[in-house]
Design a protein around this motif. Structure first.
Motif, PDB file in Angstrom:
ATOM      1  N   PHE B  70       0.853  -1.203   0.000  1.00  0.00           N
ATOM      2  CA  PHE B  70       0.000   0.000   0.000  1.00  0.00           C
ATOM      3  C   PHE B  70       0.883   1.246   0.000  1.00  0.00           C
ATOM      4  CE2 PHE B  70      -3.612  -2.306   2.489  1.00  0.00           C
ATOM      5  CZ  PHE B  70      -4.254  -2.622   1.310  1.00  0.00           C
ATOM      6  N   ALA B  71       1.888   1.239   0.874  1.00  0.00           N
ATOM      7  CA  ALA B  71       2.750   2.423   1.007  1.00  0.00           C
ATOM      8  C   ALA B  71       3.447   2.721  -0.317  1.00  0.00           C
ATOM      9  CB  ALA B  71       3.772   2.219   2.124  1.00  0.00           C
ATOM     10  N   GLN B  72       4.038   1.683  -0.919  1.00  0.00           N
ATOM     11  CA  GLN B  72       4.754   1.913  -2.171  1.00  0.00           C
ATOM     12  C   GLN B  72       3.804   2.440  -3.262  1.00  0.00           C
ATOM     13  OE1 GLN B  72       6.235  -1.339  -4.696  1.00  0.00           O
ATOM     14  NE2 GLN B  72       8.210  -0.289  -4.651  1.00  0.00           N
ATOM     15  N   THR B  73       2.617   1.855  -3.326  1.00  0.00           N
ATOM     16  CA  THR B  73       1.698   2.226  -4.399  1.00  0.00           C
ATOM     17  C   THR B  73       1.188   3.662  -4.252  1.00  0.00           C
ATOM     18  OG1 THR B  73       1.042  -0.072  -4.520  1.00  0.00           O
ATOM     19  CG2 THR B  73      -0.357   1.515  -5.646  1.00  0.00           C
ATOM     20  N   VAL B  74       0.847   4.078  -3.033  1.00  0.00           N
ATOM     21  CA  VAL B  74       0.334   5.449  -2.901  1.00  0.00           C
ATOM     22  C   VAL B  74       1.442   6.472  -3.167  1.00  0.00           C
ATOM     23  CG1 VAL B  74      -1.628   4.913  -1.406  1.00  0.00           C
ATOM     24  CG2 VAL B  74       0.573   5.529  -0.366  1.00  0.00           C
ATOM     25  N   ILE B  75       2.691   6.089  -2.880  1.00  0.00           N
ATOM     26  CA  ILE B  75       3.792   7.017  -3.177  1.00  0.00           C
ATOM     27  C   ILE B  75       3.955   7.159  -4.693  1.00  0.00           C
ATOM     28  CG2 ILE B  75       6.296   7.370  -3.010  1.00  0.00           C
ATOM     29  CD1 ILE B  75       6.066   6.093  -0.182  1.00  0.00           C
ATOM     30  N   PHE B  76       3.861   6.047  -5.407  1.00  0.00           N
ATOM     31  CA  PHE B  76       3.897   6.140  -6.867  1.00  0.00           C
ATOM     32  C   PHE B  76       2.684   6.929  -7.387  1.00  0.00           C
ATOM     33  CE2 PHE B  76       7.237   2.859  -7.271  1.00  0.00           C
ATOM     34  CZ  PHE B  76       7.997   3.487  -8.243  1.00  0.00           C
ATOM     35  N   GLY B  77       1.528   6.738  -6.726  1.00  0.00           N
ATOM     36  CA  GLY B  77       0.327   7.473  -7.121  1.00  0.00           C
ATOM     37  C   GLY B  77       0.516   8.976  -6.998  1.00  0.00           C
ATOM     38  N   ALA B  78       1.386   9.370  -6.065  1.00  0.00           N
ATOM     39  CA  ALA B  78       1.624  10.802  -5.835  1.00  0.00           C
ATOM     40  C   ALA B  78       2.433  11.445  -6.962  1.00  0.00           C
ATOM     41  CB  ALA B  78       2.348  11.003  -4.501  1.00  0.00           C
ATOM     42  N   THR B  79       2.967  10.638  -7.882  1.00  0.00           N
ATOM     43  CA  THR B  79       3.765  11.225  -8.966  1.00  0.00           C
ATOM     44  C   THR B  79       2.893  11.746 -10.110  1.00  0.00           C
ATOM     45  OG1 THR B  79       4.016   9.128 -10.125  1.00  0.00           O
ATOM     46  CG2 THR B  79       5.707   9.676  -8.517  1.00  0.00           C
ATOM     47  N   ILE B  80       1.599  11.398 -10.105  1.00  0.00           N
ATOM     48  CA  ILE B  80       0.731  11.836 -11.211  1.00  0.00           C
ATOM     49  C   ILE B  80       0.716  13.366 -11.296  1.00  0.00           C
ATOM     50  CG2 ILE B  80      -1.611  11.794 -12.141  1.00  0.00           C
ATOM     51  CD1 ILE B  80      -2.023   9.134 -10.705  1.00  0.00           C
ATOM     52  N   ASN B 191      11.002  -1.354   5.572  1.00  0.00           N
ATOM     53  CA  ASN B 191      10.391  -2.602   6.043  1.00  0.00           C
ATOM     54  C   ASN B 191       9.170  -2.977   5.212  1.00  0.00           C
ATOM     55  OD1 ASN B 191       8.648  -0.628   6.691  1.00  0.00           O
ATOM     56  ND2 ASN B 191       8.522  -1.088   8.881  1.00  0.00           N
ATOM     57  N   THR B 192       9.103  -2.457   3.968  1.00  0.00           N
ATOM     58  CA  THR B 192       7.918  -2.684   3.148  1.00  0.00           C
ATOM     59  C   THR B 192       7.747  -4.152   2.755  1.00  0.00           C
ATOM     60  OG1 THR B 192       9.352  -1.839   1.401  1.00  0.00           O
ATOM     61  CG2 THR B 192       7.578  -0.405   2.118  1.00  0.00           C
ATOM     62  N   PHE B 193       8.824  -4.761   2.274  1.00  0.00           N
ATOM     63  CA  PHE B 193       8.697  -6.133   1.764  1.00  0.00           C
ATOM     64  C   PHE B 193       9.518  -7.157   2.539  1.00  0.00           C
ATOM     65  CE2 PHE B 193       8.184  -3.161  -1.813  1.00  0.00           C
ATOM     66  CZ  PHE B 193       6.845  -3.376  -2.058  1.00  0.00           C
ATOM     67  N   VAL B 194      10.537  -6.665   3.260  1.00  0.00           N
ATOM     68  CA  VAL B 194      11.367  -7.596   4.044  1.00  0.00           C
ATOM     69  C   VAL B 194      11.543  -7.035   5.450  1.00  0.00           C
ATOM     70  CG1 VAL B 194      12.642  -8.456   2.031  1.00  0.00           C
ATOM     71  CG2 VAL B 194      13.497  -6.465   3.272  1.00  0.00           C
ATOM     72  N   PRO B 195      11.757  -7.910   6.423  1.00  0.00           N
ATOM     73  CA  PRO B 195      11.994  -7.401   7.777  1.00  0.00           C
ATOM     74  C   PRO B 195      13.321  -6.650   7.837  1.00  0.00           C
ATOM     75  CG  PRO B 195      11.989  -9.819   7.727  1.00  0.00           C
ATOM     76  CD  PRO B 195      11.747  -9.373   6.337  1.00  0.00           C
ATOM     77  N   VAL B 212       9.143   5.983   4.979  1.00  0.00           N
ATOM     78  CA  VAL B 212       8.341   4.932   4.337  1.00  0.00           C
ATOM     79  C   VAL B 212       8.200   3.742   5.289  1.00  0.00           C
ATOM     80  CG1 VAL B 212       8.136   3.397   2.344  1.00  0.00           C
ATOM     81  CG2 VAL B 212       9.095   5.690   2.046  1.00  0.00           C
ATOM     82  N   SER B 213       9.273   3.431   6.034  1.00  0.00           N
ATOM     83  CA  SER B 213       9.181   2.359   7.031  1.00  0.00           C
ATOM     84  C   SER B 213       8.150   2.712   8.095  1.00  0.00           C
ATOM     85  CB  SER B 213      10.526   2.150   7.734  1.00  0.00           C
ATOM     86  OG  SER B 213      11.484   1.670   6.839  1.00  0.00           O
ATOM     87  N   ALA B 214       8.147   3.993   8.496  1.00  0.00           N
ATOM     88  CA  ALA B 214       7.249   4.402   9.572  1.00  0.00           C
ATOM     89  C   ALA B 214       5.791   4.309   9.128  1.00  0.00           C
ATOM     90  CB  ALA B 214       7.572   5.822  10.012  1.00  0.00           C
ATOM     91  N   THR B 216       4.606   2.429   6.868  1.00  0.00           N
ATOM     92  CA  THR B 216       4.294   1.009   6.725  1.00  0.00           C
ATOM     93  C   THR B 216       4.039   0.371   8.095  1.00  0.00           C
ATOM     94  OG1 THR B 216       5.737   0.931   4.789  1.00  0.00           O
ATOM     95  CG2 THR B 216       5.135  -1.172   5.778  1.00  0.00           C
ATOM     96  N   GLN B 217       4.969   0.647   9.025  1.00  0.00           N
ATOM     97  CA  GLN B 217       4.839   0.093  10.378  1.00  0.00           C
ATOM     98  C   GLN B 217       3.525   0.538  11.020  1.00  0.00           C
ATOM     99  OE1 GLN B 217       6.865  -1.942  12.064  1.00  0.00           O
ATOM    100  NE2 GLN B 217       5.926  -1.795  14.107  1.00  0.00           N
ATOM    101  N   ALA B 218       3.216   1.847  10.873  1.00  0.00           N
ATOM    102  CA  ALA B 218       2.021   2.384  11.515  1.00  0.00           C
ATOM    103  C   ALA B 218       0.765   1.754  10.929  1.00  0.00           C
ATOM    104  CB  ALA B 218       1.974   3.901  11.350  1.00  0.00           C
ATOM    105  N   SER B 219       0.707   1.614   9.594  1.00  0.00           N
ATOM    106  CA  SER B 219      -0.532   1.048   9.045  1.00  0.00           C
ATOM    107  C   SER B 219      -0.604  -0.455   9.330  1.00  0.00           C
ATOM    108  CB  SER B 219      -0.708   1.363   7.553  1.00  0.00           C
ATOM    109  OG  SER B 219       0.469   1.227   6.843  1.00  0.00           O
ATOM    110  N   ARG B 220       0.551  -1.112   9.389  1.00  0.00           N
ATOM    111  CA  ARG B 220       0.571  -2.533   9.778  1.00  0.00           C
ATOM    112  C   ARG B 220      -0.048  -2.694  11.170  1.00  0.00           C
ATOM    113  NH1 ARG B 220       6.296  -4.119   8.033  1.00  0.00           N
ATOM    114  NH2 ARG B 220       5.552  -4.649   5.961  1.00  0.00           N
ATOM    115  N   GLU B 221       0.364  -1.800  12.085  1.00  0.00           N
ATOM    116  CA  GLU B 221      -0.192  -1.850  13.445  1.00  0.00           C
ATOM    117  C   GLU B 221      -1.690  -1.581  13.413  1.00  0.00           C
ATOM    118  OE1 GLU B 221       2.066   1.087  15.560  1.00  0.00           O
ATOM    119  OE2 GLU B 221       3.878  -0.163  15.640  1.00  0.00           O
ATOM    120  N   LEU B 222      -2.081  -0.559  12.626  1.00  0.00           N
ATOM    121  CA  LEU B 222      -3.495  -0.166  12.621  1.00  0.00           C
ATOM    122  C   LEU B 222      -4.383  -1.219  11.957  1.00  0.00           C
ATOM    123  CD1 LEU B 222      -2.962   3.621  11.887  1.00  0.00           C
ATOM    124  CD2 LEU B 222      -4.092   2.690  13.920  1.00  0.00           C
TER     125      LEU B 222
END
Lengths: 328, 270
Positions: B70-80, B191-195, B212-214, B216-222
């Motif tokens: 999710f994190a990687q994709t929304v960041i790429f989405g921000a390039t539009i 920490n998007t795809f590997v620990p 980006v790690s943060a 990812t970590q935060a949404s993983r927790e949520l």
């Protein structure tokens, strides 16, 4: 609104714009009386677009000042924007939007309101012969249609002053003729217009006054007739069959010229500024025929931008490209 | 300029950008297909080879994976935003906008807002794909919503960086290459795809402080995707992942909103 009722619609004093080492504008003064058309004529890179950008608030000059519709363009750009329409050389329409959506969007951004924006878009599409294409994405339009749509965009808010930056560059002859007709109708309605062009013919047809610009400086200005008088108006051009008789042709025709003829011996040709149109041509042919002087080619040529440049600067317009980066 | 005018103008600009999505359906197909492909690739190709804290099964990896992707994709989405602005400048559309009496900030606000709408669309498609391959949300609706919101807020801040960059570069092609070179490392060295523990020393430190790690970590927790018994992260940013993400988002906005607006006021077609 008092400012738009003044006699002068556009005035600029001492405009200077520099890009690093390049001086794009080197002290330009302009005055466009309300209701008139000024043609800015010059080759690529002369500084025409820079002038338009300063007057339309897109660019700040390094020196100088300008007023459009009575409003200072540097101090009150937003108020200037309410009073102008700009149509640039790139046909700045959104290709994914339909013609209607493009104009409706511009109306909204002029804050005409939803209803008025829609009405105005339909009105303009009708008067620019785009009614049938109104609901097609504009990328399906021809080059000429896009230019008309772009020009319509400049007219959405009925602004008192319109800027057209090279409105016909890149159009085919048919598209150019269409565009001229549209612009002439606009001018007949009393709009003040500043247009830039590389074509003398265009400035001649559309402008009340022409300003010739080169290397960021005004090198001549006046009405089309005044400029042509300076350039020498029409030219009689002919090629003789026998190179030995070229000088004889010159002596025969000399009395018809408004200034001395120039000879191009390798090409066996003669070029002479004349005035009087077809009558001069007929007279020339009669004289040459009487002397049994045979020709390969003969004709009258109207002065072009090259002729203006040749006579004003001693070089052809295309000879040296001024730096185009940002200065175009 | 009064706020209602800014909002109204931004709405007109955003609508214009969204019409493009409608007119070029291929664009929508590919912007949604590529995240689906990513989910499937990572879930089925890499998933079996990567052990994550709390489990070594493919199922455990899919739970771990989704927040990162999710994190990687929304960041790429921000390039539009950036690509669109680079194109608008080239075509002279920005000249037209700048000659109108509209709110100057509306073009950028409208652009970045349409990125958010695009990202919402993409997140929905990806979440559905994730659910189909075995990802699940183990938290409350409120927490899950907060997870998605955090992703969108972070991406929104990135949109402003991209807006500035898009107006600075000479062409869309340069913009795309430049962003690719930056976004790939920052979304992979994380920490998007590997620990994080699997990364070598200096990269691990970079990844710990990488926002980006943060996010990812935060949404993983949520989303409740961190199994019970997994030890808390060692670094401060990941221990306070939500807060750290918001700090970054605010700092980026404070720096890049004025930068982008200043660049917009200078932009003319070239």
């Amino acid at each position: 609104m008092a400012p738009s009722e003044t006699d002068v619609a556009v005035s600029a004093r001492g405009l200077v714009k520099r890009y690093k080492d390049v001086t794009a504008l080197d002290g330009v003064d302009l005055t466009v009386p309300t209701g008139s058309v000024l043609g800015l004529l010059g080759p690529n890179g002369a500084g025409k677009t820079t002038i338009v950008r300063i007057l339309t608030t897109l660019l700040r000059p390094d020196e100088g000042s300008a007023e459009v519709a009575g409003v200072d363009v540097i101090r009150r750009p937003r108020e200037v924007r309410r009073r102008i329409g700009l149509s640039g050389q790139y046909a700045a329409v959104d290709e994914y939007l339909t013609g209607f959506e493009n104009l409706d969007m511009i109306g909204r951004l002029y804050h005409l309101g939803a209803k008025r924006s829609r009405e105005r878009a339909r009105e303009l599409l009708a008067s620019f012969r785009l009614e049938e294409a109104a609901d097609r994405p504009s990328r399906t339009y021809s080059g000429g249609m896009r230019r008309r749509l772009d020009l319509a965009g400049a007219l959405v808010a009925n602004p008192p002053v319109i800027f057209l930056d090279e409105p016909t560059t890149g159009l085919d002859p048919r598209g150019r003729a269409d565009m001229w007709e549209v612009i002439q109708n606009l001018v007949a309605g009393g709009t003040t217009l500043l247009l830039t062009t590389q074509y003398l013919e265009e400035a001649d047809l559309l402008a009340d006054e022409i300003v010739v610009i080169d290397h960021g400086r005004i090198i001549a200005q006046g009405t089309s007739d005044q400029l042509k008088a300076q350039v020498g108006g029409e030219r009689l051009e002919l090629t003789v069959q026998d190179p030995a008789r070229l000088d004889e042709a010159r002596r025969l025709l000399e009395p018809l010229g408004v200034s001395p003829a120039t000879l191009d011996e390798p090409r066996r040709s003669l070029l002479m500024p004349v005035s009087g149109g077809a009558n001069v041509l007929t007279e020339a042919l009669r004289l040459l025929d009487g002397a049994s002087l045979a020709l390969d080619d003969v004709g009258l040529r109207r002065p072009t931008l090259d002729d203006v440049f040749l006579s004003l600067t001693g070089r052809m317009a295309e000879d040296d490209e001024a730096p185009t980066e940002g200065a175009a | 300029m009064a706020a209602p005018i800014v909002i109204g103008d931004a709405y007109v600009v955003a609508k214009r950008n969204l019409i493009k999505i409608k007119r070029v359906p291929d664009l929508l197909v590919f912007t949604t297909l590529s995240p689906i492909m990513f989910v499937l690739l990572f879930a089925y190709v890499f998933g079996g080879a990567i052990d994550v804290p709390g489990g070594t099964t493919p199922q455990a990896y899919r739970e771990y994976l989704m927040a990162g992707i999710f994190a990687q994709t929304v960041i790429f989405g921000a390039t539009i935003t950036g690509a669109g602005l680079a194109e608008d400048i080239k075509k002279g559309i920005i000249d037209r906008f700048r000659s109108l009496p509209m709110a100057p900030s509306a073009v950028l606000t409208g652009r970045t807002m349409s990125d958010v709408i695009n990202n919402i669309l993409v997140l929905v498609v990806m979440a559905v794909t994730g659910l189909l391959v075995g990802w699940a949300i183990h938290s409350s609706v409120g927490e899950a919503a907060a997870g998605f919101l955090l992703l969108l807020v972070f991406a929104y801040a990135i949109s402003w960086v991209m807006a500035w960059l898009g107006m600075l570069v000479p062409s869309v092609e340069v913009f795309n290459n430049a962003t690719f070179i930056v976004i790939f490392p920052i979304t992979f060295v994380a920490n998007t795809f590997v620990p994080l523990e699997s990364l070598p020393g200096p990269l691990q430190t970079f990844a710990e402080w990488n926002p980006v790690s943060a996010v990812t970590q935060a949404s993983r927790e949520l989303f409740g995707n961190i199994p019970d018994g997994v030890p808390a992260p060692d670094s401060w940013p990941l221990q306070h992942a939500g807060l750290y993400t918001l700090i970054w988002a605010v700092v980026i906005l404070v720096v890049f909103v004025p930068l982008a607006n200043a660049q917009y006021r200078r932009s003319t077609s070239r």
